[in-house]
Design a protein around this motif. Structure first.
Motif, PDB file in Angstrom:
ATOM      1  N   MET A  58      39.653  43.117  34.931  1.00 21.03           N
ATOM      2  CA  MET A  58      39.726  44.546  34.753  1.00 21.03           C
ATOM      3  C   MET A  58      38.348  45.159  34.548  1.00 21.03           C
ATOM      4  N   THR A  59      37.544  44.552  33.674  1.00 23.06           N
ATOM      5  CA  THR A  59      36.238  45.136  33.381  1.00 23.06           C
ATOM      6  C   THR A  59      35.322  45.098  34.595  1.00 23.06           C
ATOM      7  N   SER A  60      35.546  44.141  35.493  1.00 23.99           N
ATOM      8  CA  SER A  60      34.739  44.070  36.720  1.00 23.99           C
ATOM      9  C   SER A  60      35.295  44.970  37.812  1.00 23.99           C
ATOM     10  N   ARG A  61      36.458  45.532  37.565  1.00 21.21           N
ATOM     11  CA  ARG A  61      37.122  46.460  38.472  1.00 21.21           C
ATOM     12  C   ARG A  61      37.422  45.841  39.838  1.00 21.21           C
ATOM     13  N   HIS A  62      37.769  44.559  39.829  1.00 18.60           N
ATOM     14  CA  HIS A  62      38.126  43.887  41.084  1.00 18.60           C
ATOM     15  C   HIS A  62      39.304  44.557  41.769  1.00 18.60           C
ATOM     16  N   PHE A  63      40.174  45.174  40.987  1.00 15.89           N
ATOM     17  CA  PHE A  63      41.361  45.819  41.542  1.00 15.89           C
ATOM     18  C   PHE A  63      41.009  46.924  42.527  1.00 15.89           C
TER      19      PHE A  63
END
Length: 109
Positions: A1-6
């Motif tokens: 989530m923190t890396s915003r892979h989504f």
């Protein structure tokens, strides 16, 4: 989530392929320098911290999965038994001596 892979990956397989066990270590020299009461306090604190961390991790997982799904990510839960079977020889190889109990406990999680 923190890396915003989504933002770039819309598929997520919750397959438990990576697990990072948190282990509390203390040198024997330092442990021996503590009184029995201090050792008991440390063991109690480590146990309580472990329980708290596991509960917080579970909440964080649920929140992250919900957020990913809200962002359009397809979350799947593949059967991990074939992976476990395919890697059994690796666990058998390294689950010896002092590591055997730790590997057993990690495998049960």
């Amino acid at each position: 989530m923190t890396s915003r892979h989504f933002e770039v990956c819309k598929e997520f397989a919750f397959d438990h392929h990576a697990r990072v066990p948190d282990i509390v270590l203390i040198s024997l020299k330092t442990w021996a320098s503590l009184s029995e009461q201090e050792q008991a306090w440390l063991l109690q604190a480590a146990g309580e911290a472990s329980e708290f961390q596991r509960a917080a991790w579970a909440v964080g997982d649920k929140e992250a999965l919900a957020l990913m799904e809200a962002q359009g990510v397809n979350v799947t839960y593949p059967d991990i038994e074939p992976f476990m079977a395919a890697t059994q020889s690796v666990r058998d190889k390294y689950a010896t001596g002092q590591l055997s109990e730790l590997v057993r406990r990690i495998s049960e999680e």
